[in-house]
Design an enzyme around this catalytic site. Structure first.
Site, PDB file in Angstrom:
ATOM      1  N   ASP A 140     -56.404-122.474  82.385  1.00 51.53           N
ATOM      2  CA  ASP A 140     -56.537-121.539  83.806  1.00 51.53           C
ATOM      3  C   ASP A 140     -57.718-120.703  83.803  1.00 51.53           C
ATOM      4  OD1 ASP A 140     -54.830-121.199  86.614  1.00 51.53           O
ATOM      5  OD2 ASP A 140     -55.565-119.346  85.663  1.00 51.53           O
TER       6      ASP A 140
ATOM      7  N   TYR B 154     -62.811-113.782  86.391  1.00 47.56           N
ATOM      8  CA  TYR B 154     -62.826-113.691  85.033  1.00 47.56           C
ATOM      9  C   TYR B 154     -63.961-113.661  84.100  1.00 47.56           C
ATOM     10  CZ  TYR B 154     -57.901-115.368  86.181  1.00 47.56           C
ATOM     11  OH  TYR B 154     -56.765-115.415  86.677  1.00 47.56           O
TER      12      TYR B 154
ATOM     13  N   LYS C  47     -61.202-120.967  90.406  1.00 46.28           N
ATOM     14  CA  LYS C  47     -60.663-120.225  91.551  1.00 46.28           C
ATOM     15  C   LYS C  47     -61.833-119.787  92.239  1.00 46.28           C
ATOM     16  CE  LYS C  47     -56.645-118.984  89.002  1.00 46.28           C
ATOM     17  NZ  LYS C  47     -56.648-118.480  87.783  1.00 46.28           N
TER      18      LYS C  47
ATOM     19  N   HIS D 136     -58.004-117.781  95.339  1.00 42.97           N
ATOM     20  CA  HIS D 136     -57.533-116.953  94.438  1.00 42.97           C
ATOM     21  C   HIS D 136     -56.854-115.861  95.187  1.00 42.97           C
ATOM     22  CE1 HIS D 136     -58.665-114.958  90.275  1.00 42.97           C
ATOM     23  NE2 HIS D 136     -57.327-114.723  90.538  1.00 42.97           N
TER      24      HIS D 136
ATOM     25  N   LEU E 275     -45.184-113.928  81.328  1.00 45.81           N
ATOM     26  CA  LEU E 275     -44.434-113.082  80.400  1.00 45.81           C
ATOM     27  C   LEU E 275     -44.558-111.382  80.844  1.00 45.81           C
ATOM     28  CD1 LEU E 275     -46.266-114.297  77.254  1.00 45.81           C
ATOM     29  CD2 LEU E 275     -44.091-114.929  78.316  1.00 45.81           C
TER      30      LEU E 275
ATOM     31  N   ILE F  41     -48.704-120.474  82.846  1.00 42.23           N
ATOM     32  CA  ILE F  41     -49.863-120.359  82.007  1.00 42.23           C
ATOM     33  C   ILE F  41     -50.002-119.074  81.150  1.00 42.23           C
ATOM     34  CG2 ILE F  41     -51.170-121.949  83.392  1.00 42.23           C
ATOM     35  CD1 ILE F  41     -51.833-119.409  85.441  1.00 42.23           C
TER      36      ILE F  41
ATOM     37  N   SER G  25     -52.815-115.410  75.647  1.00 42.18           N
ATOM     38  CA  SER G  25     -52.759-114.673  74.504  1.00 42.18           C
ATOM     39  C   SER G  25     -54.166-114.835  73.982  1.00 42.18           C
ATOM     40  CB  SER G  25     -51.550-114.979  73.536  1.00 42.18           C
ATOM     41  OG  SER G  25     -51.941-114.174  72.485  1.00 42.18           O
TER      42      SER G  25
ATOM     43  N   ASN H  10     -46.386-119.453  71.691  1.00 38.64           N
ATOM     44  CA  ASN H  10     -46.180-119.641  73.158  1.00 38.64           C
ATOM     45  C   ASN H  10     -46.197-121.295  73.500  1.00 38.64           C
ATOM     46  OD1 ASN H  10     -46.202-117.107  73.407  1.00 38.64           O
ATOM     47  ND2 ASN H  10     -48.103-116.919  74.481  1.00 38.64           N
TER      48      ASN H  10
HETATM   49  N1  LIG Z   1     -53.967-116.075  90.310  1.00 41.96           N
HETATM   50  C1  LIG Z   1     -53.875-114.816  89.934  1.00 41.96           C
HETATM   51  O1  LIG Z   1     -54.092-114.025  90.952  1.00 41.96           O
HETATM   52  C2  LIG Z   1     -53.627-114.161  88.681  1.00 41.96           C
HETATM   53  C3  LIG Z   1     -53.332-113.234  88.542  1.00 41.96           C
HETATM   54  C4  LIG Z   1     -52.984-112.856  87.001  1.00 41.96           C
HETATM   55  C5  LIG Z   1     -53.033-113.879  86.268  1.00 41.96           C
HETATM   56  N2  LIG Z   1     -53.267-115.031  86.372  1.00 41.96           N
HETATM   57  C6  LIG Z   1     -53.298-116.341  85.488  1.00 41.96           C
HETATM   58  O2  LIG Z   1     -52.147-116.295  84.775  1.00 41.96           O
HETATM   59  C7  LIG Z   1     -52.658-115.910  83.255  1.00 41.96           C
HETATM   60  C8  LIG Z   1     -51.287-115.340  82.428  1.00 41.96           C
HETATM   61  O3  LIG Z   1     -51.090-114.163  83.073  1.00 41.96           O
HETATM   62  P1  LIG Z   1     -51.448-112.572  82.471  1.00 41.96           P
HETATM   63  O4  LIG Z   1     -52.737-112.886  81.693  1.00 41.96           O
HETATM   64  O5  LIG Z   1     -51.598-111.624  83.604  1.00 41.96           O
HETATM   65  O6  LIG Z   1     -50.146-112.371  81.716  1.00 41.96           O
HETATM   66  P2  LIG Z   1     -49.209-112.864  80.786  1.00 41.96           P
HETATM   67  O7  LIG Z   1     -49.454-114.256  80.245  1.00 41.96           O
HETATM   68  O8  LIG Z   1     -47.804-112.458  81.204  1.00 41.96           O
HETATM   69  O9  LIG Z   1     -49.191-111.761  79.377  1.00 41.96           O
HETATM   70  C9  LIG Z   1     -50.342-111.702  78.537  1.00 41.96           C
HETATM   71  C10 LIG Z   1     -50.177-110.326  78.008  1.00 41.96           C
HETATM   72  O10 LIG Z   1     -48.825-110.687  76.754  1.00 41.96           O
HETATM   73  C11 LIG Z   1     -49.322-110.748  75.603  1.00 41.96           C
HETATM   74  N3  LIG Z   1     -48.599-112.050  75.003  1.00 41.96           N
HETATM   75  C12 LIG Z   1     -48.842-113.141  74.935  1.00 41.96           C
HETATM   76  N4  LIG Z   1     -47.978-113.856  74.152  1.00 41.96           N
HETATM   77  C13 LIG Z   1     -47.032-112.978  73.674  1.00 41.96           C
HETATM   78  C14 LIG Z   1     -46.226-112.983  72.629  1.00 41.96           C
HETATM   79  N5  LIG Z   1     -45.817-114.316  72.160  1.00 41.96           N
HETATM   80  N6  LIG Z   1     -45.569-112.188  72.315  1.00 41.96           N
HETATM   81  C15 LIG Z   1     -45.739-110.693  72.651  1.00 41.96           C
HETATM   82  N7  LIG Z   1     -46.838-110.831  73.653  1.00 41.96           N
HETATM   83  C16 LIG Z   1     -47.599-111.725  73.991  1.00 41.96           C
HETATM   84  C17 LIG Z   1     -50.788-110.952  75.426  1.00 41.96           C
HETATM   85  O11 LIG Z   1     -51.336-110.200  74.371  1.00 41.96           O
HETATM   86  P3  LIG Z   1     -52.513-110.823  73.508  1.00 41.96           P
HETATM   87  O12 LIG Z   1     -53.365-111.669  74.426  1.00 41.96           O
HETATM   88  O13 LIG Z   1     -53.176-109.672  72.836  1.00 41.96           O
HETATM   89  O14 LIG Z   1     -51.893-111.568  72.514  1.00 41.96           O
HETATM   90  C18 LIG Z   1     -51.308-110.254  76.860  1.00 41.96           C
HETATM   91  O15 LIG Z   1     -51.029-108.774  76.785  1.00 41.96           O
HETATM   92  C19 LIG Z   1     -53.758-115.369  83.450  1.00 41.96           C
HETATM   93  O16 LIG Z   1     -54.546-115.352  81.987  1.00 41.96           O
HETATM   94  C20 LIG Z   1     -54.439-115.905  84.514  1.00 41.96           C
HETATM   95  O17 LIG Z   1     -55.097-117.268  83.872  1.00 41.96           O
HETATM   96  C21 LIG Z   1     -53.635-115.568  87.566  1.00 41.96           C
END
Ligand SMILES: NC(=O)c1ccc[n+]([C@@H]2O[C@H](COP(=O)([O-])OP(=O)(O)OC[C@H]3O[C@@H](n4cnc5c(N)ncnc54)[C@H](OP(=O)(O)O)[C@@H]3O)[C@@H](O)[C@H]2O)c1
Length: 281
Positions: free
Chosen positions: A48, A53, A78, A111, A193, A232, A235, A244
């Site tokens: 994704d 990005y 997106k 988006h 997460l 999705i 990390s 994960n």
């Molecule tokens: N459509 C939208 O508007 C929108 C908005 C936000 C996000 N997204 C999508 O959703 C995806 C995921 O959301 P997100 O990146 O905001 O947050 P997330 O996946 O909820 O969390 C990512 C954070 O958690 C940490 N992490 C990951 N796995 C872990 C584990 N097993 N243990 C401890 N910490 C862990 C990562 O650190 P490290 O990377 O340092 O390991 C990073 O800081 C994005 O990458 C994007 O593709 C879409």
């Protein structure tokens, strides 16, 4: 690499999506190539990304570098807010495909809703046209409300196959998910997460993780999967990319799911912007 394979969920347009994917928000372009190659090696097949990005080229290099066949991958990008509108979306799609180096895309998403901008119906019409052309297999949205989903249906007769929205145990989006289910729209959890924040230290989740000999992140991923959400996690840490993915192997029981559902904090659980009112470039 685990032997675990993500379930596939069916879209109402006849296509399907791997329920577990790998997100790359806040991943620098030069880092993206390496981590997406690692993600493919760990077993993810669904990536994704998004125009905003700034890493579509890095993701494209990973797609070219891996020995995973293109037909086994599921790639999402997106259209960004500034590109909304019919003609500008068509151009933005071409530019994204160029950066990704792809002949076809699996899923193209709007988006953000951007209600004040008010271009989402025209943008949606462009996505419908792109799907008809065959260059994108499926079309959907992110950050849409119940009202805006209904508006797309009324204006075009075509519903998104998926709505990607902030969703995690502190903010589970129960009402939106119920509406989507009634319309055959899949729910996709972003920041699943809770962005790795306090959620992963929650005592209730820690207890469930201990019970299953799993990590808290794996338990949260298993909860999304059990609810039927597409999920999705992101990390850039090699061990967490594998960890994960292995969340696919954690099976929660009804009492675990009820305990996690009880963590809902209502509006206070939201981390990011409220799509119903947010309007940013
Ligand atoms: N459509 C939208 O508007 C929108 C908005 C936000 C996000 N997204 C999508 O959703 C995806 C995921 O959301 P997100 O990146 O905001 O947050 P997330 O996946 O909820 O969390 C990512 C954070 O958690 C940490 N992490 C990951 N796995 C872990 C584990 N097993 N243990 C401890 N910490 C862990 C990562 O650190 P490290 O990377 O340092 O390991 C990073 O800081 C994005 O990458 C994007 O593709 C879409």
């Amino acid at each position: 690499m685990t032997n675990l394979v993500s379930p596939e969920l069916s879209f109402h347009d006849g296509n399907s999506i791997p329920q577990l994917g790998y997100g790359v928000w806040k991943v620098e372009d030069d880092v993206a190539t390496d981590v997406v190659v690692q993600a493919f090696a760990a077993g993810y097949r669904h990536i994704d990304t998004a125009r905003i990005y700034g890493n579509e080229e890095g993701v494209g290099r990973a797609i070219a570098a891996t020995d995973v066949p293109r037909e086994d991958m599921f790639i999402t990008t997106k259209v960004w807010n500034a590109d909304q509108g019919y003609e500008s979306t068509l151009s933005a799609f071409d530019a994204s495909m160029e950066r990704l180096g792809l002949e076809y895309l699996d899923l193209y998403l709007i988006h953000w809703l951007q209600p004040k901008q008010g271009k989402y119906v025209d943008t949606w019409k462009a996505l419908i046209e792109l799907q008809k052309s065959g260059r994108v297999k499926s079309i959907g949205v992110c950050n849409f409300t119940v009202e805006a989903l209904a508006e797309l249906e009324e204006a075009t007769g075509v519903l998104p196959v998926i709505n990607q929205v902030e969703t995690h145990p502190y903010f589970p989006q129960t009402e939106l998910r119920e509406f989507e289910a009634s319309k055959g729209i899949l729910h996709q959890s972003w920041s699943p997460l809770g962005q790795g924040s306090e959620l992963l230290a929650d005592p209730a989740l820690v207890a469930i993780a201990e019970k299953h000999n799993a990590t808290v992140a794996q338990v949260v991923i298993a909860w999304h999967l059990a609810l039927g959400n597409v999920v999705i996690p992101k990390s850039v840490t090699p061990s967490r990319i594998v960890e994960n993915h292995a969340g696919l192997g954690v099976t929660l029981d009804e009492s675990d799911i009820a305990a996690i559902n009880a963590l809902d904090k209502g509006a206070a659980g939201r981390i990011a912007a409220d799509p119903a009112v947010s309007d940013f470039a």
